[in-house]
Design an enzyme around this catalytic site. Sequence first.
Site, mmCIF file in Angstrom:
data_model
loop_
_atom_site.group_PDB
_atom_site.id
_atom_site.type_symbol
_atom_site.label_atom_id
_atom_site.label_comp_id
_atom_site.label_asym_id
_atom_site.label_seq_id
_atom_site.Cartn_x
_atom_site.Cartn_y
_atom_site.Cartn_z
ATOM 1 N N TYR A 4 -1.444 -1.482 10.436
ATOM 2 C CA TYR A 4 -1.512 -1.594 8.969
ATOM 3 C C TYR A 4 -0.200 -1.110 8.357
ATOM 4 O O TYR A 4 0.388 -1.781 7.505
ATOM 5 C CB TYR A 4 -2.703 -0.775 8.469
ATOM 6 N N SER A 32 0.872 -1.181 0.000
ATOM 7 C CA SER A 32 0.000 0.000 0.000
ATOM 8 C C SER A 32 0.905 1.226 0.000
ATOM 9 O O SER A 32 2.106 1.120 0.296
ATOM 10 C CB SER A 32 -0.836 -0.012 1.284
HETATM 11 N N1 LIG Z 1 -8.916 -0.717 -1.054
HETATM 12 C C1 LIG Z 1 -7.894 0.100 -0.862
HETATM 13 O O1 LIG Z 1 -8.042 1.349 -0.858
HETATM 14 C C2 LIG Z 1 -6.500 -0.466 -0.664
HETATM 15 C C3 LIG Z 1 -5.412 0.427 -0.685
HETATM 16 C C4 LIG Z 1 -4.118 -0.079 -0.512
HETATM 17 C C5 LIG Z 1 -3.924 -1.444 -0.331
HETATM 18 N N2 LIG Z 1 -5.009 -2.288 -0.299
HETATM 19 C C6 LIG Z 1 -4.747 -3.714 -0.104
HETATM 20 O O2 LIG Z 1 -5.365 -4.446 -1.159
HETATM 21 C C7 LIG Z 1 -5.533 -5.801 -0.757
HETATM 22 C C8 LIG Z 1 -6.921 -6.265 -1.158
HETATM 23 O O3 LIG Z 1 -7.891 -5.551 -0.403
HETATM 24 P P1 LIG Z 1 -9.215 -4.953 -1.043
HETATM 25 O O4 LIG Z 1 -9.130 -3.485 -0.915
HETATM 26 O O5 LIG Z 1 -9.479 -5.561 -2.354
HETATM 27 O O6 LIG Z 1 -10.300 -5.416 0.059
HETATM 28 P P2 LIG Z 1 -11.534 -6.426 -0.016
HETATM 29 O O7 LIG Z 1 -12.058 -6.516 1.382
HETATM 30 O O8 LIG Z 1 -12.475 -6.011 -1.087
HETATM 31 O O9 LIG Z 1 -10.852 -7.809 -0.430
HETATM 32 C C9 LIG Z 1 -9.994 -8.504 0.460
HETATM 33 C C10 LIG Z 1 -10.208 -10.004 0.314
HETATM 34 O O10 LIG Z 1 -9.311 -10.683 1.202
HETATM 35 C C11 LIG Z 1 -10.025 -11.736 1.840
HETATM 36 N N3 LIG Z 1 -9.394 -12.085 3.121
HETATM 37 C C12 LIG Z 1 -9.467 -11.401 4.299
HETATM 38 N N4 LIG Z 1 -8.809 -12.070 5.249
HETATM 39 C C13 LIG Z 1 -8.311 -13.190 4.676
HETATM 40 C C14 LIG Z 1 -7.537 -14.271 5.155
HETATM 41 N N5 LIG Z 1 -7.149 -14.353 6.453
HETATM 42 N N6 LIG Z 1 -7.181 -15.251 4.300
HETATM 43 C C15 LIG Z 1 -7.591 -15.193 3.003
HETATM 44 N N7 LIG Z 1 -8.343 -14.217 2.489
HETATM 45 C C16 LIG Z 1 -8.690 -13.212 3.323
HETATM 46 C C17 LIG Z 1 -11.429 -11.204 1.998
HETATM 47 O O11 LIG Z 1 -12.385 -12.249 2.179
HETATM 48 C C18 LIG Z 1 -11.624 -10.441 0.702
HETATM 49 O O12 LIG Z 1 -12.197 -11.255 -0.305
HETATM 50 C C19 LIG Z 1 -5.263 -5.817 0.744
HETATM 51 O O13 LIG Z 1 -3.960 -6.339 0.972
HETATM 52 C C20 LIG Z 1 -5.332 -4.354 1.135
HETATM 53 O O14 LIG Z 1 -4.572 -4.079 2.288
HETATM 54 C C21 LIG Z 1 -6.287 -1.833 -0.464
#
Ligand SMILES: NC(=O)c1ccc[n+]([C@@H]2O[C@H](COP(=O)([O-])OP(=O)(O)OC[C@H]3O[C@@H](n4cnc5c(N)ncnc54)[C@H](O)[C@@H]3O)[C@@H](O)[C@H]2O)c1
Length: 288
Positions: A155, A142
């Site tokens: 985080y 991130s």
């Molecule tokens: N959305 C944002 O603004 C953003 C920004 C920077 C980084 N990220 C990162 O992107 C990645 C994806 O997140 P997202 O935004 O798509 O969120 P999201 O909640 O839409 O998707 C995350 C997925 O991870 C799964 N998950 C959660 N815990 C888990 C576990 N213990 N084992 C396996 N699967 C698990 C969830 O069921 C979900 O399907 C993450 O690493 C998040 O930190 C997101």
Amino acid sequence: MQSLQGRVVVVTGAGSGIGRALALGFAARGSKIVVADVQDDARRETVALLEAGGSEALGVEVDVSSADSVEALAAATIERFGEVHVVCNNAGVGGGGLIKDQQLVDWKWVVDVNLWGVIHGVHFFLPHLRAAEEAHIMATSSVAGLTSTPGLGPYNAAKFGVVGLMETLFHEMERDTESNVGVSVLCPGVVRTNIITAQRNRPAHLKRERKGGSVGDDARRRNANVAAALAERGMDPADVATCVIDASLERRFWVLSHPEHLAEIEHRNQSLHALTNPTLTGSFTDGD
Ligand SMILES: NC(=O)c1ccc[n+]([C@@H]2O[C@H](COP(=O)([O-])OP(=O)(O)OC[C@H]3O[C@@H](n4cnc5c(N)ncnc54)[C@H](O)[C@@H]3O)[C@@H](O)[C@H]2O)c1
């Protein structure tokens, strides 16, 4: 990677958000997808979407914070497809709050999923990737892995760890004459996903103890701010996935889907270079 046609791609967190977009994006380029997620209905939905589009997909239940579970994911992948070419260590959860208000269970949950999840993915898949003719491994960090915004202690700590782990792996794979593994780290800004409801997948044994109203109010306000930001200016996850896929084809390490954050990253790095105390840029105000 020269081509993604017919390649086997594992995506963790593929049930939602960036992970689902990665699964669909790699499938659109002819890859076979292993859809790994802890959430059953979300995982099945992604598999159904892939199959409806004519792609080959295998759904596997995985909790990335568990070594046994990720080891079983690697075994299930090899059992079904015999090889693996791309691994996206993407599953992650978000949680906010000032460090003074964090409980140890908050640290444990966020670090277990966001950092140990990537460690497990690297550990159990690297031998298979090193055996492939060509391969690629990425992890989702991130902008929070490159800057230290207040209110995101666990985080930030986990995401900085992911950058350090993947950068080290990049150097090592560049020097590994017996394999052909590219490495990337994705550092997005705000993306329109379901991360705001990440608590839905928090295990019962790591739930917060309730302690008075003020922390709850603060967390609710912070959540409302993040939800508004996601809705108003979140990037489409499909565009983030395209950045990752291009990086895997071009063998690029840094994937900064939101280049507008480069100025604050540079600002932070300048304080390190000058050995001055860190300061914040932008609109952060206490409690945001
Ligand atoms: N959305 C944002 O603004 C953003 C920004 C920077 C980084 N990220 C990162 O992107 C990645 C994806 O997140 P997202 O935004 O798509 O969120 P999201 O909640 O839409 O998707 C995350 C997925 O991870 C799964 N998950 C959660 N815990 C888990 C576990 N213990 N084992 C396996 N699967 C698990 C969830 O069921 C979900 O399907 C993450 O690493 C998040 O930190 C997101």
